[in-house]
Design a protein around this motif. Structure first.
Motif, PDB file in Angstrom:
ATOM      1  N   PRO A   1      35.845  15.534  78.820  1.00 63.42           N
ATOM      2  CA  PRO A   1      36.356  15.295  77.468  1.00 63.42           C
ATOM      3  C   PRO A   1      36.209  16.542  76.591  1.00 63.42           C
ATOM      4  CG  PRO A   1      34.189  14.309  77.742  1.00 63.42           C
ATOM      5  CD  PRO A   1      34.582  14.856  79.074  1.00 63.42           C
ATOM      6  N   LEU A   2      36.769  16.492  75.400  1.00 64.96           N
ATOM      7  CA  LEU A   2      36.621  17.609  74.463  1.00 64.96           C
ATOM      8  C   LEU A   2      35.131  17.820  74.177  1.00 64.96           C
ATOM      9  CD1 LEU A   2      38.237  19.621  72.640  1.00 64.96           C
ATOM     10  CD2 LEU A   2      37.862  17.985  70.791  1.00 64.96           C
ATOM     11  N   MET A   3      34.648  19.036  74.394  1.00 62.49           N
ATOM     12  CA  MET A   3      33.222  19.322  74.182  1.00 62.49           C
ATOM     13  C   MET A   3      33.113  20.666  73.461  1.00 62.49           C
ATOM     14  SD  MET A   3      31.218  18.312  77.653  1.00 62.49           S
ATOM     15  CE  MET A   3      32.208  18.799  79.019  1.00 62.49           C
ATOM     16  N   SER A   4      31.934  20.927  72.904  1.00 62.55           N
ATOM     17  CA  SER A   4      31.712  22.260  72.351  1.00 62.55           C
ATOM     18  C   SER A   4      31.587  23.221  73.531  1.00 62.55           C
ATOM     19  CB  SER A   4      30.428  22.280  71.515  1.00 62.55           C
ATOM     20  OG  SER A   4      29.305  22.144  72.361  1.00 62.55           O
ATOM     21  N   LYS A   5      31.810  24.506  73.262  1.00 66.37           N
ATOM     22  CA  LYS A   5      31.706  25.488  74.352  1.00 66.37           C
ATOM     23  C   LYS A   5      30.290  25.498  74.924  1.00 66.37           C
ATOM     24  CE  LYS A   5      35.706  28.299  73.405  1.00 66.37           C
ATOM     25  NZ  LYS A   5      36.338  29.482  72.845  1.00 66.37           N
ATOM     26  N   GLU A   6      29.292  25.225  74.061  1.00 65.83           N
ATOM     27  CA  GLU A   6      27.900  25.152  74.549  1.00 65.83           C
ATOM     28  C   GLU A   6      27.757  24.014  75.557  1.00 65.83           C
ATOM     29  OE1 GLU A   6      28.457  25.758  71.292  1.00 65.83           O
ATOM     30  OE2 GLU A   6      27.722  27.822  71.480  1.00 65.83           O
ATOM     31  N   GLU A   7      28.341  22.869  75.211  1.00 63.53           N
ATOM     32  CA  GLU A   7      28.225  21.709  76.116  1.00 63.53           C
ATOM     33  C   GLU A   7      28.956  21.961  77.435  1.00 63.53           C
ATOM     34  OE1 GLU A   7      27.804  18.094  72.857  1.00 63.53           O
ATOM     35  OE2 GLU A   7      29.778  18.904  73.332  1.00 63.53           O
ATOM     36  N   VAL A   8      30.139  22.598  77.340  1.00 60.24           N
ATOM     37  CA  VAL A   8      30.879  22.913  78.567  1.00 60.24           C
ATOM     38  C   VAL A   8      30.028  23.838  79.435  1.00 60.24           C
ATOM     39  CG1 VAL A   8      32.936  24.052  79.520  1.00 60.24           C
ATOM     40  CG2 VAL A   8      33.164  22.590  77.518  1.00 60.24           C
ATOM     41  N   ALA A   9      29.437  24.853  78.784  1.00 64.27           N
ATOM     42  CA  ALA A   9      28.612  25.825  79.524  1.00 64.27           C
ATOM     43  C   ALA A   9      27.431  25.122  80.196  1.00 64.27           C
ATOM     44  CB  ALA A   9      28.109  26.906  78.572  1.00 64.27           C
ATOM     45  N   GLN A  10      26.772  24.235  79.454  1.00 63.77           N
ATOM     46  CA  GLN A  10      25.607  23.532  80.024  1.00 63.77           C
ATOM     47  C   GLN A  10      26.032  22.666  81.213  1.00 63.77           C
ATOM     48  OE1 GLN A  10      24.390  21.771  76.347  1.00 63.77           O
ATOM     49  NE2 GLN A  10      23.855  23.785  75.554  1.00 63.77           N
ATOM     50  N   ALA A  11      27.178  22.010  81.063  1.00 62.85           N
ATOM     51  CA  ALA A  11      27.647  21.137  82.153  1.00 62.85           C
ATOM     52  C   ALA A  11      28.023  21.968  83.381  1.00 62.85           C
ATOM     53  CB  ALA A  11      28.830  20.299  81.673  1.00 62.85           C
ATOM     54  N   ILE A  12      28.631  23.144  83.168  1.00 63.51           N
ATOM     55  CA  ILE A  12      28.989  24.008  84.305  1.00 63.51           C
ATOM     56  C   ILE A  12      27.723  24.455  85.038  1.00 63.51           C
ATOM     57  CG2 ILE A  12      29.936  26.283  84.949  1.00 63.51           C
ATOM     58  CD1 ILE A  12      32.005  25.880  82.656  1.00 63.51           C
ATOM     59  N   LEU A  13      26.709  24.854  84.266  1.00 60.28           N
ATOM     60  CA  LEU A  13      25.473  25.339  84.910  1.00 60.28           C
ATOM     61  C   LEU A  13      24.724  24.210  85.614  1.00 60.28           C
ATOM     62  CD1 LEU A  13      24.553  28.250  85.151  1.00 60.28           C
ATOM     63  CD2 LEU A  13      26.168  27.983  83.326  1.00 60.28           C
ATOM     64  N   GLN A  14      24.814  23.001  85.064  1.00 61.87           N
ATOM     65  CA  GLN A  14      24.216  21.848  85.758  1.00 61.87           C
ATOM     66  C   GLN A  14      24.927  21.647  87.101  1.00 61.87           C
ATOM     67  OE1 GLN A  14      21.626  20.176  85.118  1.00 61.87           O
ATOM     68  NE2 GLN A  14      21.162  20.507  82.955  1.00 61.87           N
ATOM     69  N   ARG A  15      26.247  21.832  87.060  1.00 56.91           N
ATOM     70  CA  ARG A  15      27.047  21.683  88.265  1.00 56.91           C
ATOM     71  C   ARG A  15      26.672  22.747  89.295  1.00 56.91           C
ATOM     72  NH1 ARG A  15      30.714  17.966  88.180  1.00 56.91           N
ATOM     73  NH2 ARG A  15      32.070  17.934  89.966  1.00 56.91           N
ATOM     74  N   VAL A  16      26.480  23.972  88.801  1.00 58.75           N
ATOM     75  CA  VAL A  16      26.056  25.078  89.677  1.00 58.75           C
ATOM     76  C   VAL A  16      24.722  24.719  90.327  1.00 58.75           C
ATOM     77  CG1 VAL A  16      25.155  27.452  89.603  1.00 58.75           C
ATOM     78  CG2 VAL A  16      27.356  26.917  88.532  1.00 58.75           C
ATOM     79  N   ALA A  17      23.782  24.221  89.521  1.00 57.87           N
ATOM     80  CA  ALA A  17      22.455  23.858  90.042  1.00 57.87           C
ATOM     81  C   ALA A  17      22.603  22.783  91.118  1.00 57.87           C
ATOM     82  CB  ALA A  17      21.559  23.377  88.906  1.00 57.87           C
ATOM     83  N   ALA A  18      23.480  21.810  90.855  1.00 53.55           N
ATOM     84  CA  ALA A  18      23.676  20.716  91.820  1.00 53.55           C
ATOM     85  C   ALA A  18      24.251  21.269  93.122  1.00 53.55           C
ATOM     86  CB  ALA A  18      24.597  19.661  91.229  1.00 53.55           C
ATOM     87  N   ARG A  19      25.226  22.193  92.997  1.00 59.13           N
ATOM     88  CA  ARG A  19      25.845  22.753  94.217  1.00 59.13           C
ATOM     89  C   ARG A  19      24.856  23.576  95.024  1.00 59.13           C
ATOM     90  NH1 ARG A  19      31.796  22.980  94.936  1.00 59.13           N
ATOM     91  NH2 ARG A  19      31.074  24.173  96.707  1.00 59.13           N
TER      92      ARG A  19
END
Ligand code: C5P
Length: 415
Positions: free
Chosen positions: A388-406
């Motif tokens: 969904p529409l998120m702040s760039k900070e939230e997008v960044a945090q979600a991407i890094l969480q995804r990186v950690a998961a991978r």
């Protein structure tokens, strides 16, 4: 706001230097980030700023006296013990020469150092004093001692001091202390021991000594990614073209200007890169020649002949065909105006990436120079997610969480 500070208990020790007034700003930023800030002031500090100022900012009682009692969780306990045992981080800002000495010698003759004695967690110190005091062998020895115990320092900076002289001893700005507080709290997080290299900003290709070809990138997304990586404990390198936002603290900054320089910096870091995130808007073309002298106005049209720049992620992707573990993970961005999905998937494949973050730059709330992004994530294994529409900070945090998961770090227990 960085989630790393949310709900954290922070002791802010304030000792008696003129930089005390800047610590009010620090207390304010920490409080706004949802940290619970307990301020302890030395007697000298109260001569510079009244305790009520910190009290109003933090909405918490301010401690100045060793013999005051402290009520917390309904039970009366000795203030310094209650505070020290509950805190996640102890910041001392400003730290005077006297306070550094007390801390290094393990003294407990006033509340700040007494509380530090019964505290076992991470500590961040921002010294502030006159140049000769900072350079004095006694002070340097105390700093060395504290460092050997794992205490973190930020600053002092060089500049104009309260005495009117210039030199080392200025407390760094509150924003920088704030950034380092996030870094220290993030240590031991899920990306501990992982080196994340991020490219950010819009490259500038020179036309002549005063002109360049550029783009609308501000670097906001890349800076947010660097903060998010740092706050998950990663060793973070930000290779960045000129930014229109403040670069993050607590990460290694590699400033460059052109696509070629960004390419060379990425390649230089590649052998030690675990995760590469390409969020930079890299110029695809550059003028064949950059004129040595400023191009003068002439009647009629001017032609500038362009040539291709290196495609950084493509070059990395090609190398990964031979050595898939360097880097272990590559994440790219696709800023598109049309045929969104087709273009993004094409890039994912062509550049041999693991994940691509697609955003529609024609949408008013997404893309360049805005604070929000609506993105779709495509992964190499066919996975697709519309966020969904998120702040760039939230997008960044979600991407890094995804990186950690991978990387298999999603269930990582903080040490
Ligand atoms: O091909 P396109 O420029 O749309 O690809 C976007 C992705 O590739 C971004 O992640 C961008 O940082 C990266 N890129 C690059 N080198 C280039 C151009 C783009 O690394 N010369």
């Amino acid at each position: 706001m960085p989630p790393i500070l949310n709900g954290k208990r922070i002791i802010l020790g304030v000792s008696g230097g003129i930089a005390c007034y800047k610590s009010v700003m620090l207390a304010s930023r920490l409080t706004q980030a949802n940290a619970q800030v307990d301020v302890i002031m030395t007697e000298a500090a109260t001569k510079f700023v009244a305790p009520v100022t910190f009290q109003a900012i933090t909405q918490r009682a301010v401690s100045t006296d060793t013999f005051e009692s402290w009520t917390d969780t309904g039970r009366l306990r000795s203030g310094h013990i209650t505070l020290a045992h509950a805190a996640d981080l102890f910041i001392v800002a400003p730290a005077t020469a006297q306070t550094l000495a007390r801390l290094a010698l393990g003294m407990g003759d006033e509340l700040l150092s007494l509380t530090a004695l019964s505290y076992k967690g991470p500590m961040l110190i921002a010294p502030a004093m006159e140049t000769n005091m900072w350079g004095h062998p006694a002070t340097q020895q105390h700093v060395e001692t504290l460092r050997s115990w794992g205490v973190d320092f930020v600053g002092p900076a060089s500049g104009r001091l309260a005495s009117g002289e210039h030199g080392a001893g200025r407390m760094v700005e509150p924003d920088e202390i704030f950034e380092h507080a996030c870094r220290v709290l993030g240590r031991g997080g899920p990306l501990t021991g992982v080196r994340v290299v991020i490219t950010a900003g819009g490259t500038r290709e020179p036309i002549d000594p005063v002109r360049f070809m550029g783009n609308h990138s501000t670097g906001k997304m890349g800076v947010a990614l660097a903060r998010a990586a740092r706050d998950l404990g990663a060793e973070t390198v930000l290779i960045h073209a000129p930014l229109s936002v403040t670069p993050p603290g607590g990460v290694t900054l590699v400033p460059i200007r052109t696509a070629q320089q960004m390419h060379d910096a990425v390649m230089e870091h590649l052998p030690t890169t675990d995760v590469l995130i390409g969020s930079a808007a890299v110029a695809d073309y550059r003028p064949i020649h950059s004129e040595e002298k400023k191009i003068k106005k002439l009647p009629g049209q001017q032609t500038i002949i362009l040539e291709r720049t290196p495609d950084i992620l493509k070059a990395v992707g090609e190398r990964r065909h031979d050595d898939p573990l360097h880097p272990r993970l590559v994440v790219g961005f696709a800023a598109e105006t049309d045929d969104l999905e087709e273009n993004a998937l094409g890039k994912l494949e062509r550049k041999n990436m693991d994940m691509i973050v697609l955003n529609d730059v024609t949408a008013p709330d997404s893309g360049f120079a805005v604070d929000t992004n609506r993105v779709i994530i495509f992964e190499r294994d066919g996975n697709r997610e519309d966020w969904p529409l998120m702040s760039k900070e939230e997008v960044a945090q979600a991407i890094l969480q995804r990186v950690a998961a991978r990387l298999g770090r999603q269930n990582w227990a903080r040490r």
